[in-house]
Write a protein that holds these residues in place. Structure first.
Motif, mmCIF file in Angstrom:
data_model
loop_
_atom_site.group_PDB
_atom_site.id
_atom_site.type_symbol
_atom_site.label_atom_id
_atom_site.label_comp_id
_atom_site.label_asym_id
_atom_site.label_seq_id
_atom_site.Cartn_x
_atom_site.Cartn_y
_atom_site.Cartn_z
ATOM 1 N N TRP A 321 -28.227 28.119 -18.965
ATOM 2 C CA TRP A 321 -27.726 26.946 -19.685
ATOM 3 C C TRP A 321 -28.839 26.249 -20.462
ATOM 4 C CZ3 TRP A 321 -28.130 21.517 -17.795
ATOM 5 C CH2 TRP A 321 -27.577 20.611 -18.717
ATOM 6 N N LEU A 322 -29.907 25.870 -19.767
ATOM 7 C CA LEU A 322 -31.077 25.306 -20.439
ATOM 8 C C LEU A 322 -32.290 26.182 -20.181
ATOM 9 C CD1 LEU A 322 -30.947 21.411 -19.945
ATOM 10 C CD2 LEU A 322 -30.268 22.754 -21.934
ATOM 11 N N GLN A 323 -32.928 26.618 -21.241
ATOM 12 C CA GLN A 323 -34.177 27.360 -21.116
ATOM 13 C C GLN A 323 -35.259 26.395 -20.624
ATOM 14 O OE1 GLN A 323 -34.048 30.634 -21.673
ATOM 15 N NE2 GLN A 323 -32.040 30.715 -22.673
ATOM 16 N N THR A 324 -36.063 26.845 -19.668
ATOM 17 C CA THR A 324 -36.943 25.938 -18.936
ATOM 18 C C THR A 324 -38.373 26.454 -18.887
ATOM 19 O OG1 THR A 324 -35.067 25.271 -17.549
ATOM 20 C CG2 THR A 324 -37.268 24.764 -16.725
ATOM 21 N N LEU A 325 -39.285 25.628 -19.368
ATOM 22 C CA LEU A 325 -40.708 25.924 -19.237
ATOM 23 C C LEU A 325 -41.234 25.282 -17.959
ATOM 24 C CD1 LEU A 325 -42.099 25.258 -22.845
ATOM 25 C CD2 LEU A 325 -41.309 27.429 -21.855
ATOM 26 N N ILE A 326 -42.128 25.990 -17.272
ATOM 27 C CA ILE A 326 -42.801 25.466 -16.090
ATOM 28 C C ILE A 326 -44.298 25.473 -16.365
ATOM 29 C CG2 ILE A 326 -43.109 25.605 -13.602
ATOM 30 C CD1 ILE A 326 -40.217 25.349 -14.207
ATOM 31 N N LEU A 327 -44.892 24.303 -16.425
ATOM 32 C CA LEU A 327 -46.341 24.212 -16.584
ATOM 33 C C LEU A 327 -47.009 24.538 -15.249
ATOM 34 C CD1 LEU A 327 -46.549 20.914 -18.650
ATOM 35 C CD2 LEU A 327 -46.837 23.244 -19.519
ATOM 36 N N SER A 328 -48.195 25.096 -15.298
ATOM 37 C CA SER A 328 -48.953 25.326 -14.075
ATOM 38 C C SER A 328 -49.489 23.992 -13.562
ATOM 39 C CB SER A 328 -50.117 26.281 -14.349
ATOM 40 O OG SER A 328 -51.088 25.639 -15.167
ATOM 41 N N PRO A 329 -49.857 23.906 -12.275
ATOM 42 C CA PRO A 329 -50.465 22.659 -11.771
ATOM 43 C C PRO A 329 -51.697 22.244 -12.574
ATOM 44 C CG PRO A 329 -49.836 24.067 -9.942
ATOM 45 C CD PRO A 329 -49.635 24.882 -11.182
ATOM 46 N N GLU A 330 -52.404 23.224 -13.140
ATOM 47 C CA GLU A 330 -53.613 22.914 -13.905
ATOM 48 C C GLU A 330 -53.299 22.322 -15.276
ATOM 49 O OE1 GLU A 330 -54.258 25.493 -10.680
ATOM 50 O OE2 GLU A 330 -53.003 25.928 -12.455
ATOM 51 N N THR A 331 -52.075 22.538 -15.772
ATOM 52 C CA THR A 331 -51.728 22.034 -17.112
ATOM 53 C C THR A 331 -50.631 20.966 -17.078
ATOM 54 O OG1 THR A 331 -50.109 23.813 -17.467
ATOM 55 C CG2 THR A 331 -52.384 24.214 -18.197
ATOM 56 N N GLU A 332 -50.220 20.551 -15.866
ATOM 57 C CA GLU A 332 -49.123 19.582 -15.784
ATOM 58 C C GLU A 332 -49.444 18.272 -16.492
ATOM 59 O OE1 GLU A 332 -49.676 17.220 -11.595
ATOM 60 O OE2 GLU A 332 -48.693 19.159 -11.480
ATOM 61 N N HIS A 333 -50.722 17.951 -16.612
ATOM 62 C CA HIS A 333 -51.107 16.708 -17.280
ATOM 63 C C HIS A 333 -50.767 16.732 -18.772
ATOM 64 C CE1 HIS A 333 -54.516 19.407 -17.978
ATOM 65 N NE2 HIS A 333 -54.858 18.643 -19.007
ATOM 66 N N LEU A 334 -50.412 17.907 -19.302
ATOM 67 C CA LEU A 334 -50.070 18.032 -20.723
ATOM 68 C C LEU A 334 -48.571 17.867 -20.986
ATOM 69 C CD1 LEU A 334 -52.295 21.111 -21.666
ATOM 70 C CD2 LEU A 334 -52.767 18.689 -22.090
ATOM 71 N N ARG A 335 -47.783 17.655 -19.927
ATOM 72 C CA ARG A 335 -46.331 17.600 -20.111
ATOM 73 C C ARG A 335 -45.918 16.590 -21.167
ATOM 74 N NH1 ARG A 335 -41.936 14.754 -16.300
ATOM 75 N NH2 ARG A 335 -42.941 13.030 -17.422
ATOM 76 N N ASP A 336 -46.349 15.349 -21.034
ATOM 77 C CA ASP A 336 -45.912 14.317 -21.964
ATOM 78 C C ASP A 336 -46.445 14.554 -23.367
ATOM 79 O OD1 ASP A 336 -44.559 13.225 -19.877
ATOM 80 O OD2 ASP A 336 -45.772 11.405 -19.710
ATOM 81 N N GLU A 337 -47.621 15.153 -23.458
ATOM 82 C CA GLU A 337 -48.178 15.462 -24.769
ATOM 83 C C GLU A 337 -47.347 16.540 -25.466
ATOM 84 O OE1 GLU A 337 -52.605 16.187 -26.663
ATOM 85 O OE2 GLU A 337 -52.352 15.737 -24.535
ATOM 86 N N ILE A 338 -46.909 17.536 -24.706
ATOM 87 C CA ILE A 338 -46.038 18.568 -25.266
ATOM 88 C C ILE A 338 -44.699 17.966 -25.664
ATOM 89 C CG2 ILE A 338 -44.763 20.685 -24.722
ATOM 90 C CD1 ILE A 338 -47.145 21.485 -22.938
#
Length: 390
Positions: A321-338
């Motif tokens: 239904w929704l395609q989902t990206l999963i950031l690694s724990p090392e890159t999770e801080h980039l979520r809001d920037e993405i």
């Protein structure tokens, strides 16, 4: 200033999505109307039977029944209404607890509250994004007792009445294990399959593993009736009761208005069902399109480090239904920037919901350890998933 590797990943995510969806604005998920929708809706309008009386409601229910494989389908006004009725018909009493994932849309918890129940939040697993069955079994073993055939929360003294798995973004939870846990701890099993029409676990359609399940046909779902939902069940008595309560508990009569219970104006209107009949005819093509979209995205994201595209769990068929990206724990801080860069670029992306136990109405509800759900909530990004994208 952003570090170069951070900048490169953010840019790479935007580029990967653009490679698949092309230039221009791109919504997260929009409906597609390319079949018989207009013809059926016009026929419904011409008939003047646009409310709860009309032939399309029954036709839509039959089409859904043939797809999911359960004995009965009751079409109602929304997925939330479906879950409310399913819970009410499970026999829940005010003050009883219901287990559900903290990582879910608020409607799952709200339906419990409508019945006077108390949501009890449990953790998710990375492999399905749904309830972690092994962690749940350990938690229940350590925190519950049995008394007179009921599962009692040792910490609150309240009955735990039901378990509601939710199939996150259309991906099936591990229903074989969760079904076993529900039986082991004497819990009513009700599936929130709002997002999962067309999804299967071990070749069985989700929503059919427990006493009942529900679907949603909101405008952003795989198929839509504009607004709408359905109760799925193999219990014909429960189905008849749901149909009765959803039509204000009115006893059929040519002219008298006699109601034998407190009912609800929840029945799906014929006009919405006409739209649904046109949509459901295309479900197979829609899911095939979404699987092609997954493959297109996967070709782009499989070569990137620090982010991955979520793939259907083992022994499952997902409707994606929704395609989902999963950031690694090392890159999770980039979520809001993405999220910012994609939306600024005209690409609609969204994070996962805030965990239900963090929302004001549910701050004081019981909860297990939610380590994985907390981690996933920080790392999930949903990307454009419309049928026409592929």
């Amino acid at each position: 200033m952003r570090e170069s590797n951070n900048f490169e990943l953010v840019t790479a995510v935007v580029s990967a999505i653009r490679h698949v969806v092309g230039d221009g604005p791109c919504a997260l998920h929009e409906p597609s109307f390319k079949g018989n929708e207009l013809r059926y809706v016009k026929d419904c309008l011409d008939s003047t039977f646009v409310s709860s009386v009309g032939e399309y409601v029954g036709q839509f229910e039959l089409a859904l029944r043939n797809i999911v494989g359960c004995r009965s389908v009751v079409a109602v006004a929304s997925g939330t209404a479906a879950l409310h009725l399913a819970l009410k018909l499970s026999g829940i009493q005010p003050g009883q607890e219901v287990l559900l994932p903290a990582l879910s849309f608020i409607a799952t918890a709200n339906a419990v509250s409508y019945c006077g129940g108390i949501p009890h939040f449990v953790d998710s697993e990375e492999s399905t994004l749904g309830i972690d069955p092994e962690k749940l079994r350990t938690y229940l073993t350590d925190n519950t007792d049995f008394h007179k055939g009921e599962c009692i929360n040792r910490n609150t003294g309240r009955v735990i009445h039901a378990l509601i798995p939710m199939h996150t973004f259309g991906h099936p939870a591990d229903m074989a294990k969760l079904q076993s846990i529900a039986k082991e701890f004497d819990l009513i099993l009700i599936e929130d399959a709002a997002e999962a029409l067309g999804s299967k676990h071990n070749s069985e359609h989700v929503g059919c593993f427990g006493q009942s399940g529900i679907l949603s046909f909101n405008g952003n779902k795989t198929i839509t009736t504009g607004g709408g939902g359905a109760i799925l069940t193999n219990n014909m008595e429960l189905a008849d009761r749901a149909r009765h309560l959803s039509t204000t508990a009115k006893i059929p009569h040519r002219w008298s208005y006699v109601h034998d219970d407190i009912g609800y104006n929840y029945r799906m209107p014929n006009l919405n069902a006409a739209l649904g009949c046109g949509q459901v005819e295309q479900l197979k093509d829609y899911i095939e399109s979404k699987r092609r979209l997954f493959n297109s995205y996967n070709a782009q994201f499989s070569v990137l480090e620090g982010v991955s595209l979520f793939q259907e769990p083992e022994n499952c068929e997902s409707n994606y239904w929704l395609q989902t990206l999963i950031l690694s724990p090392e890159t999770e801080h980039l979520r809001d920037e993405i999220l910012k860069d994609t939306n600024d670029s005209g690409i609609m992306t969204r994070p996962a919901w805030d965990l239900l136990n963090t929302l004001k109405p549910y701050l004081n509800c019981p909860a297990s350890d939610l380590t994985v759900a907390c981690s996933l909530q920080k790392r999930i990004i949903n990307i454009p998933s419309s049928i026409m994208v592929s």
